[in-house]
Write an enzyme that holds these catalytic residues in place. Sequence first.
Site, PDB file in Angstrom:
ATOM      1  N   PRO A   1      -1.550  11.696  -1.017  1.00 50.99           N
ATOM      2  CA  PRO A   1      -0.212  11.096  -1.022  1.00 50.99           C
ATOM      3  C   PRO A   1       0.459  11.271  -2.386  1.00 50.99           C
ATOM      4  O   PRO A   1      -0.135  10.958  -3.422  1.00 50.99           O
ATOM      5  CB  PRO A   1      -0.482   9.616  -0.744  1.00 50.99           C
ATOM      6  N   MET A   2       1.697  11.786  -2.371  1.00 52.97           N
ATOM      7  CA  MET A   2       2.481  11.938  -3.600  1.00 52.97           C
ATOM      8  C   MET A   2       3.939  11.621  -3.298  1.00 52.97           C
ATOM      9  O   MET A   2       4.522  12.170  -2.354  1.00 52.97           O
ATOM     10  CB  MET A   2       2.343  13.358  -4.157  1.00 52.97           C
TER      11      MET A   2
ATOM     12  N   GLN B   1       0.114   7.424   5.099  1.00 48.20           N
ATOM     13  CA  GLN B   1      -0.402   6.379   4.221  1.00 48.20           C
ATOM     14  C   GLN B   1       0.510   5.168   4.300  1.00 48.20           C
ATOM     15  O   GLN B   1       1.732   5.282   4.170  1.00 48.20           O
ATOM     16  CB  GLN B   1      -0.511   6.851   2.772  1.00 48.20           C
TER      17      GLN B   1
ATOM     18  N   GLY C   1      -5.049   0.958  -0.852  1.00 50.34           N
ATOM     19  CA  GLY C   1      -5.581  -0.168  -1.617  1.00 50.34           C
ATOM     20  C   GLY C   1      -5.752   0.158  -3.083  1.00 50.34           C
ATOM     21  O   GLY C   1      -6.568  -0.466  -3.774  1.00 50.34           O
ATOM     22  N   ALA C   2      -4.965   1.122  -3.591  1.00 50.04           N
ATOM     23  CA  ALA C   2      -5.150   1.620  -4.957  1.00 50.04           C
ATOM     24  C   ALA C   2      -3.854   1.529  -5.762  1.00 50.04           C
ATOM     25  O   ALA C   2      -2.850   0.974  -5.323  1.00 50.04           O
ATOM     26  CB  ALA C   2      -5.636   3.064  -4.907  1.00 50.04           C
ATOM     27  N   ASN C   3      -3.918   2.056  -6.978  1.00 48.49           N
ATOM     28  CA  ASN C   3      -2.752   2.346  -7.827  1.00 48.49           C
ATOM     29  C   ASN C   3      -1.877   1.133  -8.130  1.00 48.49           C
ATOM     30  O   ASN C   3      -0.660   1.249  -8.265  1.00 48.49           O
ATOM     31  CB  ASN C   3      -1.898   3.461  -7.195  1.00 48.49           C
TER      32      ASN C   3
ATOM     33  N   TYR D   1      -0.886  -1.344  -6.350  1.00 52.59           N
ATOM     34  CA  TYR D   1      -0.002  -1.892  -5.329  1.00 52.59           C
ATOM     35  C   TYR D   1      -0.629  -3.146  -4.728  1.00 52.59           C
ATOM     36  O   TYR D   1      -1.650  -3.625  -5.203  1.00 52.59           O
ATOM     37  CB  TYR D   1       0.335  -0.813  -4.297  1.00 52.59           C
TER      38      TYR D   1
ATOM     39  N   ARG E   1      -7.920   3.893   0.655  1.00 55.10           N
ATOM     40  CA  ARG E   1      -7.889   4.421  -0.710  1.00 55.10           C
ATOM     41  C   ARG E   1      -8.070   3.288  -1.713  1.00 55.10           C
ATOM     42  O   ARG E   1      -7.495   2.206  -1.551  1.00 55.10           O
ATOM     43  CB  ARG E   1      -6.568   5.140  -0.986  1.00 55.10           C
TER      44      ARG E   1
END
Length: 418
Positions: free
Chosen positions: A24-25, A105, A176-178, A180, A232
Amino acid sequence: MSSLNDPLTFRHGATVDNRFVLPPMLTNSGKDGYITPDTLDYYHARSKSGGLVMTEYMYVTETGGPAMTWKRGREQLAAYDDKFLPQLKQLAQAMKHSGSKAIMQIAHTGREANYRAMQGEKVYAPTGLEDGSDFSFLDYKVHSLSDDQIKEIIAGFGKAAKRAIDAGFDGVEIHGANHYLIQQFVSAYSNHRTDHWGGSLEKRMNFPLAVVKTVMETVKKYAPKDFIVGYRISPEEIHGKNVGYTWHESTQLINEITKQFDLDYIHLSMLSFDSKPGDSLLLDTDGEADKKFKDSDKPFATLFKPYLNGSKEIIVGGIDSKDKAEAALSLADLVAVGRENIIDPQFAEKILNHQEDQIVTSLSIEQTKKNHMTPGMIDTFSASNTAIPLPGAENIQPLHQGFGGWTEMTYPHNSETK
């Protein structure tokens, strides 16, 4: 050892043709959350970038975004309402037209939903101003979620998964990352709640577990049997003295998720595919965190394996050559390539066809036309000061129209900005 050309079959029967993944980007191509022609062109150009091709993170309730957005027409995409379904169907078709599996995502960005604040709307997190969390690094106020709002967001993840199914996607990835919202609930730094949703690690895990539960129930009820579900996670959250969790805690979370639910894969979000504990330390000015948290010489990919319970593993970060792709594959089941796929959408295809000498490794004005970078992405990567620069970014600065990053943004004065 597996080859990059080898197919892989997930536990529910879906098979991908090779071991490459488009992660995802953010494309900054949405308008009021809707997919645009720029979005479709971008993903259509990357339909061969991996056996598994993922959308950028799509927000699941109205409070969930947009994040990393600076102006209308340069937004994050949304999946919180059925009104988005026609364009979601078009996107799934664009991503799948070369035979790859398309993954949506799904996310809620929590305190990172900066564009809401710009519009004078409230931004929410597990704990905010009402509970003493100011988040001084943000230019806007953040408010604490109520129990009813939390339950609404959990339901929103399930509804977004249903839209992914109805739109024709082959799977969903729970984000579930970055930093957020899901990570904010897991993080002891971000989550100061004392109810069911916070406190001990076990209580901080309740939100992600509830999200996975509602998504899996939706999938089992409505999706084909081979529908793919992944999760993620950032392996650690350590910013100097501000510690959200370590890999010891994140592996406990993944162990609980994969024991309770038969996920197809776990996706580790990292700056480098071979990252180890402590490698991504930020703001560690006195070196104390470095001493404390670099407690293993094994990469995260290896450390997480005992906790996958049958799920496959995807790793990402800094893979810009065939050699690095093969090194990554020696650690995990699937290899996600991000930045190189922005520059050259045929990165994986060229490696799989033994044409790696033809990979384009630097941006140019001509290449932005060939690779269908969106105007929002061009603005982001042509900015004079961008968080993760791309090779050749200086070549496309004549295309820059502003609003390309945090340093170029001035927040308006309203009731929700500081």
